[in-house]
Design a protein around this motif. Structure first.
Motif, PDB file in Angstrom:
ATOM      1  N   GLY A   6      61.512  36.507  55.805  1.00  0.00           N
ATOM      2  CA  GLY A   6      60.408  37.421  55.957  1.00  0.00           C
ATOM      3  C   GLY A   6      59.346  37.269  54.890  1.00  0.00           C
ATOM      4  N   ARG A   7      59.377  36.189  54.118  1.00  0.00           N
ATOM      5  CA  ARG A   7      58.418  35.968  53.039  1.00  0.00           C
ATOM      6  C   ARG A   7      57.397  34.900  53.445  1.00  0.00           C
ATOM      7  N   ILE A   8      56.282  34.892  52.704  1.00  0.00           N
ATOM      8  CA  ILE A   8      55.266  33.851  52.856  1.00  0.00           C
ATOM      9  C   ILE A   8      55.490  32.832  51.741  1.00  0.00           C
ATOM     10  N   ASN A   9      55.994  31.658  52.104  1.00  0.00           N
ATOM     11  CA  ASN A   9      56.260  30.617  51.113  1.00  0.00           C
ATOM     12  C   ASN A   9      55.305  29.430  51.237  1.00  0.00           C
ATOM     13  N   SER A  10      54.513  29.390  52.322  1.00  0.00           N
ATOM     14  CA  SER A  10      53.631  28.248  52.527  1.00  0.00           C
ATOM     15  C   SER A  10      52.394  28.703  53.282  1.00  0.00           C
ATOM     16  N   VAL A  11      51.287  27.987  53.046  1.00  0.00           N
ATOM     17  CA  VAL A  11      50.029  28.270  53.722  1.00  0.00           C
ATOM     18  C   VAL A  11      49.401  26.948  54.138  1.00  0.00           C
ATOM     19  N   GLU A  12      48.555  27.001  55.180  1.00  0.00           N
ATOM     20  CA  GLU A  12      47.808  25.816  55.602  1.00  0.00           C
ATOM     21  C   GLU A  12      46.363  25.952  55.137  1.00  0.00           C
ATOM     22  N   ALA A  13      45.862  24.909  54.454  1.00  0.00           N
ATOM     23  CA  ALA A  13      44.483  24.899  53.966  1.00  0.00           C
ATOM     24  C   ALA A  13      43.565  24.397  55.077  1.00  0.00           C
ATOM     25  N   LEU A  14      42.538  25.197  55.409  1.00  0.00           N
ATOM     26  CA  LEU A  14      41.605  24.857  56.484  1.00  0.00           C
ATOM     27  C   LEU A  14      40.179  24.888  55.929  1.00  0.00           C
ATOM     28  N   ILE A  15      39.455  23.803  56.132  1.00  0.00           N
ATOM     29  CA  ILE A  15      38.118  23.663  55.561  1.00  0.00           C
ATOM     30  C   ILE A  15      37.091  24.450  56.371  1.00  0.00           C
ATOM     31  N   ARG A  16      36.124  25.023  55.678  1.00  0.00           N
ATOM     32  CA  ARG A  16      34.974  25.673  56.294  1.00  0.00           C
ATOM     33  C   ARG A  16      33.711  25.149  55.597  1.00  0.00           C
ATOM     34  N   TRP A  17      32.600  25.190  56.324  1.00  0.00           N
ATOM     35  CA  TRP A  17      31.319  24.738  55.759  1.00  0.00           C
ATOM     36  C   TRP A  17      30.397  25.942  55.639  1.00  0.00           C
ATOM     37  N   GLN A  18      30.083  26.287  54.396  1.00  0.00           N
ATOM     38  CA  GLN A  18      29.151  27.381  54.150  1.00  0.00           C
ATOM     39  C   GLN A  18      27.736  26.811  54.214  1.00  0.00           C
ATOM     40  N   HIS A  19      27.224  26.703  55.457  1.00  0.00           N
ATOM     41  CA  HIS A  19      25.916  26.079  55.669  1.00  0.00           C
ATOM     42  C   HIS A  19      24.820  27.004  55.152  1.00  0.00           C
ATOM     43  N   PRO A  20      23.845  26.457  54.443  1.00  0.00           N
ATOM     44  CA  PRO A  20      22.821  27.323  53.832  1.00  0.00           C
ATOM     45  C   PRO A  20      21.979  28.090  54.850  1.00  0.00           C
ATOM     46  N   ARG A  21      21.851  27.591  56.096  1.00  0.00           N
ATOM     47  CA  ARG A  21      21.038  28.287  57.093  1.00  0.00           C
ATOM     48  C   ARG A  21      21.873  28.853  58.238  1.00  0.00           C
ATOM     49  N   ARG A  22      22.934  28.168  58.616  1.00  0.00           N
ATOM     50  CA  ARG A  22      23.704  28.582  59.804  1.00  0.00           C
ATOM     51  C   ARG A  22      24.939  29.405  59.463  1.00  0.00           C
TER      52      ARG A  22
END
Length: 774
Positions: free
Chosen positions: A538-554
């Motif tokens: 019932g614990r959180i032992n792992s996470v998945e890293a997912l990329i996002r793009w902080q676009h300056p206009r969109r």
């Protein structure tokens, strides 16, 4: 045209002629020889002698070439015969091995297996099971073979001895050509079911010689050759007997088959022999005779016009000028050549000229025209990893298949790179285009045999239809290209028609691609993390890293909006390196905090896996941030795993030696095979969300998910279920002992700060704990 070059050549030739004219020899001896009456006859006799000798030599050369070609044909047929017999013998041995492994196999099960063989190979007269006393007990099909049941296949001492030997050694036996009980000539392959005292009879495949010949001999071979099959040097069977066989040429070739001393003699037809002969002997003989006559006549003329040499030199200048002009025309024609030298298809320039002409006709005749652009998927990766020669051969193979679609209404061309073009010149309705697209897809159904490898290739297609999608060739081509990119965005191996609005989307895509080149420099990427719930604790032992793009206009863009662009432009490797470094920095930041137990999973693309420096980069990132390797997990999709098995196995082994965890993402939607899980150093598989979405409603999805969990556990591999969104799905996975769950029920992907806050307050553990208390 090349006027400068042609003028220079003519001037040089004229100057040479003028110089020759001024230096004309005046020897009395030469003049006497030229004026001798018998001199033209002597020249003709010399040419006749040369013509006769050359004709004889060329005929002998033809005979040698025909003999060599006949030997090559025979060897090719022998190879085909050996290969086909080996395939069938191995197939019968596999049936025998299954009977040996499962001696209690029922007759119904055996018949079902035999019918599959009959349907698959299409060449067997019958499949038989023969007991230890050499009596045929089971046979498929029954129809037409009723009299065979109960027949003793050891009908002679020779056959009994051969079958006894096969039973003792465990090797299969081939009967040679015999009279079949069913009627007609044929042969039988016997595979013992066990050896020695454990023998349980034989599995046998029966072939009719007529059927076998039809399978082995192409229409060309049947039209061109008669074949005598020899056993121990004696005629055993004659295939495709012909009354037109050549009495001069024949070739005997041995056939390497176990237990048989076979060879065959190939008799070509007279038509085949004649077709192999060159026209050069007769042409050379006639040409030299004509040249002899012409030379003799020329000598006569020279004798008559010797004093008019100046006129002759003038004529020579004119002839030289005409020859130079012809050479210039030939060079221009070569420049205007319309065929691509690699593929043999029309080139892009010719295709566009033809398209312009086609659109002009279509405008007058009120017809539609379809322009199809076809792009080979993953070709650049194959070309880079397997070599340009491999890529060129693959292009040739693809061109051969596409060229079969071409006719007077369809033009196929090679545009360059990995792109092909098709023009359907008469379209009455859209179904005509869809029918052609279906034919194009059929060209890619079977794998391509390149350099001994069976390579599956798919294609993405864009379609623009005149006049709806453009009124001129350039507009039509541009819009078909836009549709092609749209199809790629939808996942490749598909097609897309151009529609209104696509051009605006393409402009936006190009702008986004331009911005992507500056995203790394401007530090615009961020990592989000999606937790994975351990269903045992019932614990959180792992996470998945997912990329996002902080676009300056969109604003914040998901990976689906820019990762395909990065893969096309080749920037995916740099972005992948950034993700690994950012994940390691986050792991370093969590050290010494309540979150230092977390393992972070990062996704790798196929292009990154092809990078020789991948392992070194990951090692440097771990070492620079002082992160233990076991806290980093590398995920690759199932399709990437098998694209280049040998190279990927080496790369994954190096990663495993480094100490990082390895996971297969999207398991079940590609070329799923737990066989390669055994060969690859995999720690974890992630069941694709498409199976989890309806796992509690669809029985098939539940069975598949349960089977994957059990089989993976038997191989010592943990299992993660993706896309968990309901409590019922979570209960199902916990009940079937799935190790980890990931999905919106537990948490959406969130920034590191929100993840720390949620873990600190226990919000992500609550669902699992509440279930564990039930």
């Amino acid at each position: 045209m090349r006027p400068t070059r042609s003028s220079s050549t003519s001037t040089t030739a004229n100057a040479r002629a003028d110089r020759d004219e001024r230096s004309l020899p005046a020897s009395n001896l030469l003049a006497r020889v030229l004026l001798t009456p018998a001199f033209p006859i002597l020249i003709f006799l010399v040419f006749l002698f040369l013509a006769t000798g050359l004709r004889h030599g060329l005929i002998e050369q033809d005979n040698s070439q025909i003999t060599a070609n006949l030997a090559n044909e025979a060897r090719a047929m022998a190879n085909t015969l050996e290969r086909e017999f080996t395939v069938h013998a191995q197939a019968i041995e596999r049936m025998a091995k299954r009977l040996e492994t499962s001696p209690d196999t029922s007759e119904a099960t055996w018949r079902q297996d035999a019918r599959q063989y009959l349907d698959h190979f299409g060449v067997y007269q019958a499949i038989e099971w023969i007991d230890r006393d050499f009596i045929i007990r089971w046979l498929e099909p029954i129809s037409g073979n009723e009299d065979v049941i109960g027949f003793n296949v050891a009908f002679s001492e020779q056959r009994r001895a051969a079958l006894e030997t096969a039973r003792a050694t465990g090797n299969f036996d081939i009967s040679g050509v015999i009279k079949l009980k069913q009627g007609g000539d044929g042969l039988v392959i016997y595979a013992p079911v066990g050896t020695g005292a454990d023998n349980n009879g034989f599995a046998a495949g029966v072939f009719r010689m007529a059927t076998l010949a039809e399978q082995l001999l192409t229409d060309r071979v049947q039209a061109s050759f008669s074949i005598d099959l020899l056993n121990n040097g004696e005629l055993s069977y004659r295939l495709n007997e012909s009354d037109t066989a050549s009495p001069v040429f024949e070739h005997t070739e041995p056939v390497n088959l176990p237990t048989l001393n076979w060879s065959f003699t190939l008799h070509p037809t007279r038509a085949w022999v004649q077709n192999q002969r060159s026209d050069w002997p007769a042409l050379t003989f006639a040409t030299l005779l004509v040249m002899g006559v012409l030379t003799s006549l020329t000598t006569l003329l020279v004798q008559l016009i010797l004093k008019r040499n100046r006129a002759l030199l003038k004529t020579r200048r004119e002839l030289t000028r005409e020859i130079d002009q012809r050479k210039t025309v030939q060079q221009d024609l070569a420049w205007l050549e319309s065929t691509d030298t690699l593929t043999g298809l029309a080139n892009r320039r010719f295709f566009m000229e033809d398209l312009i002409h086609t659109l002009q006709l279509a405008d007058r005749q009120m017809r539609q025209v379809a322009l199809i652009l076809l792009d080979l998927d993953r070709f650049q990766m194959l070309n880079d990893s397997l070599g340009h020669q491999f890529g060129d051969e693959l292009l040739i193979k693809v061109s051969d298949r596409l060229n079969r679609l071409g006719d007077e209404k369809i033009l196929v061309a090679y545009s360059g790179g990995d792109e092909f073009m098709l023009c359907q010149q008469q379209v009455d309705k859209v179904d005509d285009v869809i029918h052609l697209l279906g034919q194009v897809k059929q060209c890619f159904e079977d794998p391509f045999e390149v350099q001994g490898q069976a390579q599956r290739v798919t294609a993405t297609i864009g379609v623009a239809v005149y006049p709806q999608s453009g009124l001129d060739a350039d507009t039509l081509l541009r819009n078909a290209d836009i549709a092609l990119y749209r199809a790629k965005d939808q996942g490749r191996n598909t097609y897309q028609f151009y529609t209104e609005g696509m051009q605006e989307r393409e402009v936006m895509r190009l702008e986004l691609d331009k911005d992507l080149s500056q995203a790394l420099t401007n530090n615009e990427f961020v990592l989000y993390f999606q937790p994975q719930l351990d269903l045992d604790t019932g614990r959180i032992n792992s996470v998945e890293a997912l990329i996002r793009w902080q676009h300056p206009r969109r604003g914040l863009l998901p990976p689906g909006d820019f990762i395909p662009l990065a893969e096309e432009s080749g920037r995916i490797t740099d972005i992948g390196r950034w993700v690994v470094m950012a994940a390691c920095r986050q792991l370093a930041a969590w050290q010494g905090t309540p979150f230092e137990h977390l393992r972070v999973a990062v996704n790798l693309s196929g292009r990154e896996l092809d990078d020789d420096a991948l392992v070194d980069h990951i090692r440097e990132a771990l070492e620079s941030e002082q992160v233990p390797p076991e806290r980093l997990e590398v995920e690759l999709t199932e399709e990437i795993f098998i694209q280049n098995i040998e190279r990927n196995r080496e790369q994954l082994s190096r990663l495993r030696q480094l100490g990082v965890h390895l996971a297969i993402d999207d398991f079940g939607v590609g070329y799923s095979s737990l066989g390669y899980l055994r060969d690859f150093p995999v720690d974890l598989v992630k069941i694709d969300r498409s199976f989890i979405t309806e796992v509690t409603e669809r029985h098939d999805d539940a069975v598949i998910t349960h089977a994957v969990i059990n089989l993976a556990h038997n191989l010592g591999i943990q299992v993660v279920a993706e896309g968990v969104e309901t409590e019922a799905q979570l209960d199902f996975l916990r009940h079937h002992h799935c190790n980890l769950a990931q999905g919106y029920l537990i948490s959406r992907p969130i920034p590191a700060v929100e993840l720390e806050e949620a873990l600190g307050k226990g919000r992500l553990v609550a669902p699992a704990m509440s279930h564990s208390e039930l």
